[in-house]
Motif scaffolding. Structure first.
Motif, PDB file in Angstrom:
ATOM      1  N   PRO A   2       1.570   2.483  -2.793  1.00 18.04           N
ATOM      2  CA  PRO A   2       2.669   1.836  -3.528  1.00 18.04           C
ATOM      3  C   PRO A   2       3.146   0.586  -2.800  1.00 18.04           C
ATOM      4  CG  PRO A   2       3.358   3.965  -2.636  1.00 18.04           C
ATOM      5  CD  PRO A   2       1.913   3.814  -2.330  1.00 18.04           C
ATOM      6  N   ARG A   3       3.413  -0.468  -3.573  1.00 18.23           N
ATOM      7  CA  ARG A   3       3.889  -1.733  -3.006  1.00 18.23           C
ATOM      8  C   ARG A   3       5.303  -1.989  -3.508  1.00 18.23           C
ATOM      9  NH1 ARG A   3      -0.307  -5.271  -1.068  1.00 18.23           N
ATOM     10  NH2 ARG A   3       1.184  -6.949  -1.300  1.00 18.23           N
ATOM     11  N   VAL A   4       6.124  -2.536  -2.622  1.00 16.50           N
ATOM     12  CA  VAL A   4       7.513  -2.850  -2.948  1.00 16.50           C
ATOM     13  C   VAL A   4       7.749  -4.310  -2.577  1.00 16.50           C
ATOM     14  CG1 VAL A   4       9.919  -2.323  -2.419  1.00 16.50           C
ATOM     15  CG2 VAL A   4       8.251  -0.483  -2.528  1.00 16.50           C
ATOM     16  N   ARG A   5       8.449  -5.019  -3.436  1.00 10.72           N
ATOM     17  CA  ARG A   5       8.826  -6.412  -3.157  1.00 10.72           C
ATOM     18  C   ARG A   5      10.338  -6.456  -2.968  1.00 10.72           C
ATOM     19  NH1 ARG A   5       6.398 -10.820  -6.919  1.00 10.72           N
ATOM     20  NH2 ARG A   5       4.655 -10.332  -5.581  1.00 10.72           N
ATOM     21  N   PRO A  49       6.504   2.384   6.189  1.00  9.58           N
ATOM     22  CA  PRO A  49       5.478   1.503   5.644  1.00  9.58           C
ATOM     23  C   PRO A  49       4.087   1.984   6.046  1.00  9.58           C
ATOM     24  CG  PRO A  49       6.538   0.460   7.496  1.00  9.58           C
ATOM     25  CD  PRO A  49       7.263   1.744   7.246  1.00  9.58           C
ATOM     26  N   ALA A  50       3.094   1.637   5.249  1.00 10.63           N
ATOM     27  CA  ALA A  50       1.713   1.954   5.606  1.00 10.63           C
ATOM     28  C   ALA A  50       1.346   1.159   6.849  1.00 10.63           C
ATOM     29  CB  ALA A  50       0.788   1.602   4.444  1.00 10.63           C
ATOM     30  N   GLN A  51       0.416   1.681   7.631  1.00 10.97           N
ATOM     31  CA  GLN A  51       0.008   1.050   8.882  1.00 10.97           C
ATOM     32  C   GLN A  51      -1.385   0.450   8.741  1.00 10.97           C
ATOM     33  OE1 GLN A  51       1.974   0.998  11.821  1.00 10.97           O
ATOM     34  NE2 GLN A  51       3.539   1.726  10.415  1.00 10.97           N
ATOM     35  N   THR A  52      -1.621  -0.640   9.481  1.00  8.70           N
ATOM     36  CA  THR A  52      -2.968  -1.184   9.548  1.00  8.70           C
ATOM     37  C   THR A  52      -3.827  -0.217  10.342  1.00  8.70           C
ATOM     38  OG1 THR A  52      -2.463  -2.417  11.550  1.00  8.70           O
ATOM     39  CG2 THR A  52      -2.138  -3.564   9.437  1.00  8.70           C
ATOM     40  N   GLU A  53      -5.133  -0.359  10.213  1.00 11.75           N
ATOM     41  CA  GLU A  53      -6.037   0.489  10.973  1.00 11.75           C
ATOM     42  C   GLU A  53      -6.457  -0.259  12.223  1.00 11.75           C
ATOM     43  OE1 GLU A  53      -9.185   1.751   8.450  1.00 11.75           O
ATOM     44  OE2 GLU A  53      -7.806   2.416   6.891  1.00 11.75           O
ATOM     45  N   HIS A  94      -4.362  -1.453  17.634  1.00 13.94           N
ATOM     46  CA  HIS A  94      -2.950  -1.835  17.608  1.00 13.94           C
ATOM     47  C   HIS A  94      -2.448  -1.794  16.172  1.00 13.94           C
ATOM     48  CE1 HIS A  94      -2.755  -3.011  21.787  1.00 13.94           C
ATOM     49  NE2 HIS A  94      -3.898  -3.638  21.635  1.00 13.94           N
ATOM     50  N   GLN A  95      -1.932  -0.654  15.776  1.00 14.85           N
ATOM     51  CA  GLN A  95      -1.471  -0.504  14.399  1.00 14.85           C
ATOM     52  C   GLN A  95      -0.161  -1.236  14.188  1.00 14.85           C
ATOM     53  OE1 GLN A  95      -1.357   3.598  13.350  1.00 14.85           O
ATOM     54  NE2 GLN A  95      -3.554   3.843  13.500  1.00 14.85           N
ATOM     55  N   ARG A  96      -0.030  -1.889  13.041  1.00 12.06           N
ATOM     56  CA  ARG A  96       1.177  -2.605  12.657  1.00 12.06           C
ATOM     57  C   ARG A  96       1.533  -2.196  11.234  1.00 12.06           C
ATOM     58  NH1 ARG A  96       3.376  -6.017  16.630  1.00 12.06           N
ATOM     59  NH2 ARG A  96       4.403  -6.980  14.888  1.00 12.06           N
ATOM     60  N   ALA A  97       2.793  -2.387  10.881  1.00 12.48           N
ATOM     61  CA  ALA A  97       3.228  -2.119   9.518  1.00 12.48           C
ATOM     62  C   ALA A  97       2.588  -3.133   8.579  1.00 12.48           C
ATOM     63  CB  ALA A  97       4.749  -2.197   9.422  1.00 12.48           C
ATOM     64  N   ARG A  98       2.250  -2.695   7.380  1.00 11.47           N
ATOM     65  CA  ARG A  98       1.655  -3.596   6.388  1.00 11.47           C
ATOM     66  C   ARG A  98       2.762  -4.350   5.665  1.00 11.47           C
ATOM     67  NH1 ARG A  98      -3.712  -3.115   4.893  1.00 11.47           N
ATOM     68  NH2 ARG A  98      -4.800  -1.401   5.880  1.00 11.47           N
ATOM     69  N   LEU A  99       3.170  -5.474   6.250  1.00  7.68           N
ATOM     70  CA  LEU A  99       4.202  -6.344   5.696  1.00  7.68           C
ATOM     71  C   LEU A  99       3.571  -7.687   5.374  1.00  7.68           C
ATOM     72  CD1 LEU A  99       7.069  -5.701   8.260  1.00  7.68           C
ATOM     73  CD2 LEU A  99       6.691  -4.561   6.099  1.00  7.68           C
ATOM     74  N   ASN A 100       4.042  -8.310   4.305  1.00 10.33           N
ATOM     75  CA  ASN A 100       3.500  -9.594   3.899  1.00 10.33           C
ATOM     76  C   ASN A 100       4.633 -10.525   3.485  1.00 10.33           C
ATOM     77  OD1 ASN A 100       1.764 -11.610   3.061  1.00 10.33           O
ATOM     78  ND2 ASN A 100       1.507 -10.720   1.037  1.00 10.33           N
ATOM     79  N   LEU A 114       5.836  -5.050   0.997  1.00 10.67           N
ATOM     80  CA  LEU A 114       5.382  -4.034   1.924  1.00 10.67           C
ATOM     81  C   LEU A 114       4.676  -2.920   1.192  1.00 10.67           C
ATOM     82  CD1 LEU A 114       7.971  -1.515   2.598  1.00 10.67           C
ATOM     83  CD2 LEU A 114       8.928  -3.771   2.469  1.00 10.67           C
ATOM     84  N   GLU A 115       3.683  -2.379   1.855  1.00  8.21           N
ATOM     85  CA  GLU A 115       2.970  -1.212   1.336  1.00  8.21           C
ATOM     86  C   GLU A 115       3.566   0.013   2.003  1.00  8.21           C
ATOM     87  OE1 GLU A 115      -1.270  -1.364   1.599  1.00  8.21           O
ATOM     88  OE2 GLU A 115      -1.309  -3.492   1.132  1.00  8.21           O
ATOM     89  N   LEU A 116       3.786   1.059   1.217  1.00  7.75           N
ATOM     90  CA  LEU A 116       4.390   2.280   1.737  1.00  7.75           C
ATOM     91  C   LEU A 116       3.358   3.393   1.818  1.00  7.75           C
ATOM     92  CD1 LEU A 116       7.708   2.126  -0.291  1.00  7.75           C
ATOM     93  CD2 LEU A 116       7.333   1.445   2.067  1.00  7.75           C
ATOM     94  N   GLU A 117       3.617   4.370   2.675  1.00 11.76           N
ATOM     95  CA  GLU A 117       2.702   5.505   2.830  1.00 11.76           C
ATOM     96  C   GLU A 117       2.676   6.371   1.579  1.00 11.76           C
ATOM     97  OE1 GLU A 117       3.732   7.738   6.260  1.00 11.76           O
ATOM     98  OE2 GLU A 117       2.701   6.365   7.613  1.00 11.76           O
ATOM     99  N   ASN A 118       3.854   6.601   0.984  1.00  9.16           N
ATOM    100  CA  ASN A 118       3.924   7.438  -0.212  1.00  9.16           C
ATOM    101  C   ASN A 118       4.943   6.846  -1.179  1.00  9.16           C
ATOM    102  OD1 ASN A 118       6.041   8.036   1.447  1.00  9.16           O
ATOM    103  ND2 ASN A 118       5.375  10.100   1.887  1.00  9.16           N
ATOM    104  N   GLU A 119       5.032   7.416  -2.351  1.00  7.01           N
ATOM    105  CA  GLU A 119       5.892   6.891  -3.419  1.00  7.01           C
ATOM    106  C   GLU A 119       7.353   6.859  -2.967  1.00  7.01           C
ATOM    107  OE1 GLU A 119       5.845   4.860  -6.711  1.00  7.01           O
ATOM    108  OE2 GLU A 119       4.052   5.872  -6.018  1.00  7.01           O
ATOM    109  N   PRO A 120       8.021   5.702  -3.076  1.00  8.75           N
ATOM    110  CA  PRO A 120       9.383   5.602  -2.547  1.00  8.75           C
ATOM    111  C   PRO A 120      10.448   6.113  -3.538  1.00  8.75           C
ATOM    112  CG  PRO A 120       8.724   3.508  -3.442  1.00  8.75           C
ATOM    113  CD  PRO A 120       7.545   4.428  -3.583  1.00  8.75           C
TER     114      PRO A 120
END
Length: 84
Positions: A6-9, A41-45, A48-54, A72-78
């Motif tokens: 899931p993506r949130v703006r 937030p979802a993490q990069t693989e 050095h993992q970082r939050a998936r923010l844009n 941002l991408e989230l791990e599960n439905e917010p």
């Protein structure tokens, strides 16, 4: 292995003292803000993992932005009411 997350703006303002933050400092501030708000937030693989923010349009230092966007991408439905 393709996974749809899931993506949130989120819209925010970058003015007053915040306008003096650089892009990387703003990114770290958002990571801390999300951690304190208990938003996962979802993490990069990788190592050095970082939050998936844009930031679709990053501002230069010293420039005010009254309607900025972070995606941002989230791990599960917010729960959108809790996220607000």
């Amino acid at each position: 292995n393709f996974m749809v997350r899931p993506r949130v703006r989120i819209r925010y303002r970058k003015d007053q003292d915040l306008r003096f933050l650089g892009h990387h400092d703003l990114l770290r501030a958002w990571e801390r803000l999300l951690r304190r708000a208990d938003v996962r937030p979802a993490q990069t693989e990788g190592f050095h993992q970082r939050a998936r923010l844009n930031f679709p349009s990053a501002l230069a230092v010293g420039i005010c932005g009254l309607d900025e966007v972070i995606e941002l991408e989230l791990e599960n439905e917010p729960d959108l009411s809790a996220l607000a």
